[in-house]
Design a protein around this motif. Structure first.
Motif, PDB file in Angstrom:
ATOM      1  N   ARG A  49       0.803  -1.226   0.000  1.00  0.00           N
ATOM      2  CA  ARG A  49       0.000   0.000   0.000  1.00  0.00           C
ATOM      3  C   ARG A  49       0.837   1.277   0.000  1.00  0.00           C
ATOM      4  NH1 ARG A  49      -5.613  -0.137  -0.872  1.00  0.00           N
ATOM      5  NH2 ARG A  49      -6.383  -2.121  -0.178  1.00  0.00           N
ATOM      6  N   ARG A  50       1.910   1.259  -0.754  1.00  0.00           N
ATOM      7  CA  ARG A  50       2.765   2.448  -0.841  1.00  0.00           C
ATOM      8  C   ARG A  50       2.051   3.547  -1.616  1.00  0.00           C
ATOM      9  NH1 ARG A  50       8.568   0.412  -2.705  1.00  0.00           N
ATOM     10  NH2 ARG A  50       9.035   2.586  -2.283  1.00  0.00           N
ATOM     11  N   ASN A  51       2.242   4.784  -1.227  1.00  0.00           N
ATOM     12  CA  ASN A  51       1.606   5.929  -1.896  1.00  0.00           C
ATOM     13  C   ASN A  51       2.442   6.338  -3.099  1.00  0.00           C
ATOM     14  OD1 ASN A  51      -0.379   5.958   0.055  1.00  0.00           O
ATOM     15  ND2 ASN A  51       0.703   7.408   1.341  1.00  0.00           N
ATOM     16  N   ILE A  52       2.182   5.674  -4.232  1.00  0.00           N
ATOM     17  CA  ILE A  52       3.010   5.930  -5.418  1.00  0.00           C
ATOM     18  C   ILE A  52       2.244   6.492  -6.604  1.00  0.00           C
ATOM     19  CG2 ILE A  52       4.727   4.184  -4.829  1.00  0.00           C
ATOM     20  CD1 ILE A  52       3.347   2.318  -6.863  1.00  0.00           C
ATOM     21  N   PHE A  53       0.927   6.394  -6.616  1.00  0.00           N
ATOM     22  CA  PHE A  53       0.192   6.736  -7.834  1.00  0.00           C
ATOM     23  C   PHE A  53      -0.059   8.231  -7.998  1.00  0.00           C
ATOM     24  CE2 PHE A  53      -1.064   2.235  -7.171  1.00  0.00           C
ATOM     25  CZ  PHE A  53      -0.363   1.734  -8.270  1.00  0.00           C
ATOM     26  N   THR A  54      -0.579   8.911  -6.997  1.00  0.00           N
ATOM     27  CA  THR A  54      -0.868  10.332  -7.172  1.00  0.00           C
ATOM     28  C   THR A  54       0.407  11.162  -7.254  1.00  0.00           C
ATOM     29  OG1 THR A  54      -1.195  10.514  -4.773  1.00  0.00           O
ATOM     30  CG2 THR A  54      -3.169  10.280  -6.133  1.00  0.00           C
ATOM     31  N   ASN A  55       1.485  10.681  -6.661  1.00  0.00           N
ATOM     32  CA  ASN A  55       2.764  11.397  -6.767  1.00  0.00           C
ATOM     33  C   ASN A  55       3.431  11.199  -8.121  1.00  0.00           C
ATOM     34  OD1 ASN A  55       2.475  12.249  -4.146  1.00  0.00           O
ATOM     35  ND2 ASN A  55       3.721  10.604  -3.298  1.00  0.00           N
ATOM     36  N   ASN A  56       2.974  10.206  -8.868  1.00  0.00           N
ATOM     37  CA  ASN A  56       3.554   9.890 -10.179  1.00  0.00           C
ATOM     38  C   ASN A  56       2.461   9.860 -11.243  1.00  0.00           C
ATOM     39  OD1 ASN A  56       6.462   9.140  -9.491  1.00  0.00           O
ATOM     40  ND2 ASN A  56       5.285   7.902  -8.043  1.00  0.00           N
ATOM     41  N   ILE A  57       1.545  10.809 -11.187  1.00  0.00           N
ATOM     42  CA  ILE A  57       0.381  10.804 -12.074  1.00  0.00           C
ATOM     43  C   ILE A  57       0.769  10.921 -13.545  1.00  0.00           C
ATOM     44  CG2 ILE A  57      -0.139  13.293 -11.963  1.00  0.00           C
ATOM     45  CD1 ILE A  57      -2.736  10.498 -11.721  1.00  0.00           C
ATOM     46  N   GLU A  58       1.788  11.697 -13.851  1.00  0.00           N
ATOM     47  CA  GLU A  58       2.213  11.831 -15.247  1.00  0.00           C
ATOM     48  C   GLU A  58       2.768  10.508 -15.774  1.00  0.00           C
ATOM     49  OE1 GLU A  58       2.196  13.288 -18.808  1.00  0.00           O
ATOM     50  OE2 GLU A  58       1.444  14.459 -17.116  1.00  0.00           O
ATOM     51  N   LYS A  67      -9.532  14.427 -13.605  1.00  0.00           N
ATOM     52  CA  LYS A  67      -9.560  15.403 -14.693  1.00  0.00           C
ATOM     53  C   LYS A  67      -8.204  15.482 -15.395  1.00  0.00           C
ATOM     54  CE  LYS A  67     -10.813  20.159 -15.652  1.00  0.00           C
ATOM     55  NZ  LYS A  67     -11.233  21.423 -15.083  1.00  0.00           N
ATOM     56  N   LEU A  68      -7.138  15.342 -14.652  1.00  0.00           N
ATOM     57  CA  LEU A  68      -5.807  15.378 -15.236  1.00  0.00           C
ATOM     58  C   LEU A  68      -5.475  14.120 -16.019  1.00  0.00           C
ATOM     59  CD1 LEU A  68      -3.812  16.764 -12.196  1.00  0.00           C
ATOM     60  CD2 LEU A  68      -4.359  17.978 -14.308  1.00  0.00           C
ATOM     61  N   PHE A  69      -6.217  13.051 -15.782  1.00  0.00           N
ATOM     62  CA  PHE A  69      -5.842  11.741 -16.289  1.00  0.00           C
ATOM     63  C   PHE A  69      -6.673  11.374 -17.512  1.00  0.00           C
ATOM     64  CE2 PHE A  69      -3.290   8.183 -15.018  1.00  0.00           C
ATOM     65  CZ  PHE A  69      -3.745   7.219 -15.892  1.00  0.00           C
ATOM     66  N   ILE A 116     -13.335   3.377 -19.549  1.00  0.00           N
ATOM     67  CA  ILE A 116     -14.671   3.898 -19.294  1.00  0.00           C
ATOM     68  C   ILE A 116     -14.640   4.866 -18.114  1.00  0.00           C
ATOM     69  CG2 ILE A 116     -17.062   3.282 -18.718  1.00  0.00           C
ATOM     70  CD1 ILE A 116     -16.097   2.313 -21.506  1.00  0.00           C
ATOM     71  N   ALA A 117     -13.944   4.479 -17.060  1.00  0.00           N
ATOM     72  CA  ALA A 117     -13.818   5.320 -15.865  1.00  0.00           C
ATOM     73  C   ALA A 117     -12.532   4.945 -15.150  1.00  0.00           C
ATOM     74  CB  ALA A 117     -15.012   5.124 -14.939  1.00  0.00           C
ATOM     75  N   ILE A 118     -11.978   5.904 -14.445  1.00  0.00           N
ATOM     76  CA  ILE A 118     -10.765   5.639 -13.672  1.00  0.00           C
ATOM     77  C   ILE A 118     -10.788   6.487 -12.404  1.00  0.00           C
ATOM     78  CG2 ILE A 118      -9.393   7.356 -14.908  1.00  0.00           C
ATOM     79  CD1 ILE A 118      -7.004   5.361 -14.603  1.00  0.00           C
ATOM     80  N   CYS A 119     -10.304   5.920 -11.336  1.00  0.00           N
ATOM     81  CA  CYS A 119     -10.165   6.640 -10.078  1.00  0.00           C
ATOM     82  C   CYS A 119      -8.776   6.327  -9.532  1.00  0.00           C
ATOM     83  CB  CYS A 119     -11.245   6.197  -9.094  1.00  0.00           C
ATOM     84  SG  CYS A 119     -11.123   7.050  -7.512  1.00  0.00           S
ATOM     85  N   VAL A 120      -7.962   7.346  -9.401  1.00  0.00           N
ATOM     86  CA  VAL A 120      -6.589   7.180  -8.927  1.00  0.00           C
ATOM     87  C   VAL A 120      -6.518   7.660  -7.486  1.00  0.00           C
ATOM     88  CG1 VAL A 120      -4.182   7.812  -9.300  1.00  0.00           C
ATOM     89  CG2 VAL A 120      -5.725   7.588 -11.263  1.00  0.00           C
ATOM     90  N   LEU A 121      -6.114   6.772  -6.609  1.00  0.00           N
ATOM     91  CA  LEU A 121      -5.906   7.081  -5.198  1.00  0.00           C
ATOM     92  C   LEU A 121      -4.414   6.926  -4.918  1.00  0.00           C
ATOM     93  CD1 LEU A 121      -8.875   5.061  -5.031  1.00  0.00           C
ATOM     94  CD2 LEU A 121      -8.908   6.894  -3.371  1.00  0.00           C
ATOM     95  N   PRO A 122      -3.936   7.413  -3.798  1.00  0.00           N
ATOM     96  CA  PRO A 122      -2.494   7.357  -3.544  1.00  0.00           C
ATOM     97  C   PRO A 122      -1.882   5.961  -3.617  1.00  0.00           C
ATOM     98  CG  PRO A 122      -3.519   8.845  -1.984  1.00  0.00           C
ATOM     99  CD  PRO A 122      -4.632   8.165  -2.735  1.00  0.00           C
TER     100      PRO A 122
END
Length: 134
Positions: free
Chosen positions: A22-31, A130-132, A49-55
């Motif tokens: 459960r490392r917080n890697i996704f929102t810090n590396n969104i690009e 929105k960024l993704f 269709i849909a995506i939800c990015v959490l840390p």
């Protein structure tokens, strides 16, 4: 792992990719995550269709043209992210845990539940969503 994959053509696939421990890697590396999806789209024909990015994890609903390719799509996304990441893991396999749920569109209760669940999550994380866009 001992599991069986189900392939039902014209189905949507709900995928959850969880960071190892459960490392917080996704929102810090969104690009980088965005680039990982773009890279996969070069090799496979699918729609998000849909995506939800959490840390520490990602939910997304995938509509692959060929249902049998969804494991390869996931592998492609994970590989690109891991290879180009600087989060400090020894091997790409230590970066992710994956849960896949397959849903046939005709099961409206399941589809409606997924839609409500994702919409609630997306409202909370709208700025990331929105960024993704791929």
């Amino acid at each position: 792992m001992n599991y069986k994959r189900v392939f039902i053509q014209n189905s949507l696939v709900h995928i959850i990719i969880v960071a190892y421990n459960r490392r917080n890697i996704f929102t810090n590396n969104i690009e980088l995550l965005r680039q990982s999806f773009k890279n996969a789209k070069q090799f496979f024909n699918f729609e998000i269709i849909a995506i939800c990015v959490l840390p520490d994890h990602i939910h997304f609903i995938l509509n692959p043209e060929n249902i049998k390719e969804y494991p390869k799509i996931i592998t492609s996304i994970k590989y690109y992210f891991s290879k180009n990441s600087s989060v400090g893991v020894s091997t790409p396999t230590k970066l992710f845990q994956v849960c896949v749920l397959l849903h046939k569109i005709m099961y409206k209760k399941t589809a409606n539940y997924m839609t409500v669940l994702l919409l609630k999550s997306l409202l909370l994380f709208y700025s990331v969503f929105k960024l993704f866009t791929c």
